[in-house]
Design a protein around this motif. Structure first.
Motif, PDB file in Angstrom:
ATOM      1  N   LYS A 150       3.732  14.134  35.594  1.00 32.18           N
ATOM      2  CA  LYS A 150       3.052  12.901  35.996  1.00 32.18           C
ATOM      3  C   LYS A 150       1.694  12.728  35.317  1.00 32.18           C
ATOM      4  O   LYS A 150       1.350  11.625  34.869  1.00 32.18           O
ATOM      5  N   THR A 174      18.383  15.372  33.495  1.00 37.40           N
ATOM      6  CA  THR A 174      17.461  14.807  34.474  1.00 37.40           C
ATOM      7  C   THR A 174      17.247  15.790  35.622  1.00 37.40           C
ATOM      8  O   THR A 174      17.982  16.770  35.779  1.00 37.40           O
ATOM      9  N   LEU A 175      16.225  15.490  36.434  1.00 33.52           N
ATOM     10  CA  LEU A 175      15.986  16.303  37.616  1.00 33.52           C
ATOM     11  C   LEU A 175      17.163  16.214  38.589  1.00 33.52           C
ATOM     12  O   LEU A 175      17.444  17.163  39.324  1.00 33.52           O
ATOM     13  N   GLU A 176      17.875  15.070  38.574  1.00 38.76           N
ATOM     14  CA  GLU A 176      19.081  14.943  39.391  1.00 38.76           C
ATOM     15  C   GLU A 176      20.175  15.888  38.903  1.00 38.76           C
ATOM     16  O   GLU A 176      20.907  16.474  39.709  1.00 38.76           O
ATOM     17  N   THR A 192       5.837  19.050  38.496  1.00 35.80           N
ATOM     18  CA  THR A 192       5.455  17.739  39.038  1.00 35.80           C
ATOM     19  C   THR A 192       4.099  17.304  38.511  1.00 35.80           C
ATOM     20  O   THR A 192       3.906  16.145  38.125  1.00 35.80           O
ATOM     21  N   LYS A 245       9.141  10.822  33.731  1.00 33.78           N
ATOM     22  CA  LYS A 245       9.521  10.470  35.102  1.00 33.78           C
ATOM     23  C   LYS A 245      10.536  11.442  35.687  1.00 33.78           C
ATOM     24  O   LYS A 245      10.312  12.024  36.743  1.00 33.78           O
ATOM     25  N   ASP A 246      11.659  11.611  34.980  1.00 36.99           N
ATOM     26  CA  ASP A 246      12.707  12.442  35.582  1.00 36.99           C
ATOM     27  C   ASP A 246      13.496  13.275  34.582  1.00 36.99           C
ATOM     28  O   ASP A 246      14.481  13.909  34.947  1.00 36.99           O
ATOM     29  N   ARG A 247      13.094  13.271  33.335  1.00 38.63           N
ATOM     30  CA  ARG A 247      13.862  14.015  32.325  1.00 38.63           C
ATOM     31  C   ARG A 247      13.137  15.308  31.935  1.00 38.63           C
ATOM     32  O   ARG A 247      11.919  15.321  31.759  1.00 38.63           O
TER      33      ARG A 247
END
Length: 406
Positions: free
Chosen positions: A213, A82-84, A209, A219-221
């Protein structure tokens, strides 16, 4: 003592006198030496390509894919990073001067006016070109503002320039990527291909980004993360630390396999060396068998030659030639024949190498090492398999030999 050059001259005259024998012996050795030459060239080519790939990949870099080995083997798509995770890696490893997330899609249709082309879309950040040491040669690079502002901008590879803009300057033009208008702001340096179907210049690079989108519906992966470290000598240590860090973040137990995959320069070299090994074994067995057969052909023809030349040997012995002189002469003949075979074999290898490269797309690199190994191998065949006939010739009794001739 007979001078060395005189011995070689006698041996060369004998080789010329028995031309049919010389042809058979040399050709049989040439086939084996040709295979050996190809082995050495293939090995050198694989190592050269491996280190060229490491230089291009970056000796201080690693690539982390968000899929397990099992998913890769079965063709199942996974995105476990993930982006995290990316931000956590950036914070946890200050020794990594670049941490760049990436996602790709291979079947992306891009269009400009009435032209269309299927290409690869790479969604990434402003550090993409730096992370791959891939400069922008026209226009400008992506910026942090492009990423933060979700701007519809892109870099394109040279292949897309040729397909969509054969007679125009692409900078500033708008292309459609899945019905999304995107402005071309830069062109990447031409890189060529790494093999069939791997054209590095056939791609479009967009802010992660924007692409996630508006095009990829993510979304975040992300698909992968590329990291570059300040100290290339500690890559194995960094790889172990990154693996332990991600396993802990993903909550994996000790016996559970990784849900990600790390590719490092060491893995690239290991893969190509393993690939080379299988080819070396196959061609090596063939080459060794050819050399053994060549050796037996040489030995048998020389044994026949000893019987035919018994009177000649007797005359030489009767006028003062010693056993070691006869031994040296026959060994010299064998070595001359195998040396000729070695030169022919290297030529066969040089001609056969491009064929193997075209058929199997395998890297070949002929150098002095391939030639040296071929000549040493040929000489050994001459000495080993020529020794028995030479000993038999040296053991001929001069009186019996002269009687047999008369």
């Amino acid at each position: 003592m007979v001078p060395f050059w005189l011995r070689c001259a006698d041996a060369w005259r004998a080789v010329r006198a028995y031309r049919l024998r010389a042809v058979f012996c040399s050709l049989s050795v040439a086939l084996g030496v040709g295979a050996i030459s190809i082995i050495v060239a293939a090995t050198e080519g694989a190592y050269k390509q491996a280190y060229d790939m490491v230089d291009r990949f970056g000796p201080d870099a690693m690539l982390i894919f968000g899929e397990s080995e099992e998913a890769r083997a079965t063709g199942r798509r996974e995105k476990n990073i993930t982006l995290e995770d990316v931000e956590a890696l950036r914070q946890a490893f200050p020794t990594a001067y670049l941490v760049v997330p990436m996602s790709s899609r291979w079947d992306m249709i891009v269009a400009y006016r009435n032209r269309k082309h299927q290409t690869r879309l790479t969604a990434t950040t402003a550090d993409y070109s730096r992370s791959w040491s891939w400069p922008v040669t026209e226009g400008r690079d992506l910026t942090e503002q492009d990423v933060k502002g979700l701007r519809n901008v892109a870099l394109i590879g040279r292949t897309i320039v040729q397909e969509l803009f054969p007679d125009e300057d692409p900078i500033g033009k708008s292309i459609f990527v899945r019905n999304v208008a995107v402005q071309v702001v830069g062109v990447l340096e031409e890189r060529g291909s790494t093999g069939p179907g791997h054209n590095l210049d056939d791609r479009i690079v967009m802010p992660i980004t924007t692409a996630m989108k508006k095009i990829l519906n993510e979304k975040d992966r992300v698909q992968a993360v590329r990291m570059r470290f300040v100290d290339a000598t500690r890559m194995e240590h960094f790889e172990a630390e990154v693996r332990a860090f991600l396993r802990k973040r993903h909550g994996l137990q000790e016996r559970q396999p990784d849900d990600f995959r790390i590719v490092s320069p060491r893995e690239i070299v290991k893969f190509l060396v393993a690939l080379t090994g299988s080819l070396v074994v196959f061609i090596g067995i063939t080459g060794l068998l050819s050399l053994v057969v060549a050796g037996f052909v040489l030995a048998n023809l020389f044994l026949l030659s000893v019987n035919e030349r018994t009177p000649e040997i007797g005359i030489r012995r009767s006028v003062g030639a010693r056993r070691r002189d006869i031994l040296a002469q026959f060994l010299s003949e064998a070595v001359i024949l195998t040396a000729i075979g070695g030169i022919l074999g290297f030529g066969i290898g040089v001609l056969g190498g491009p064929l193997l490269k075209n058929v199997a797309d395998f890297p070949m690199h002929f150098s002095w090492k391939a030639f040296a190994v071929g000549m040493v191998t040929a000489t050994l065949v001459g000495v080993i398999f020529g020794m028995q006939p030479a000993r038999k010739a040296a053991a001929v009794h001069p009186i019996e030999a002269v009687r047999k001739g008369s």
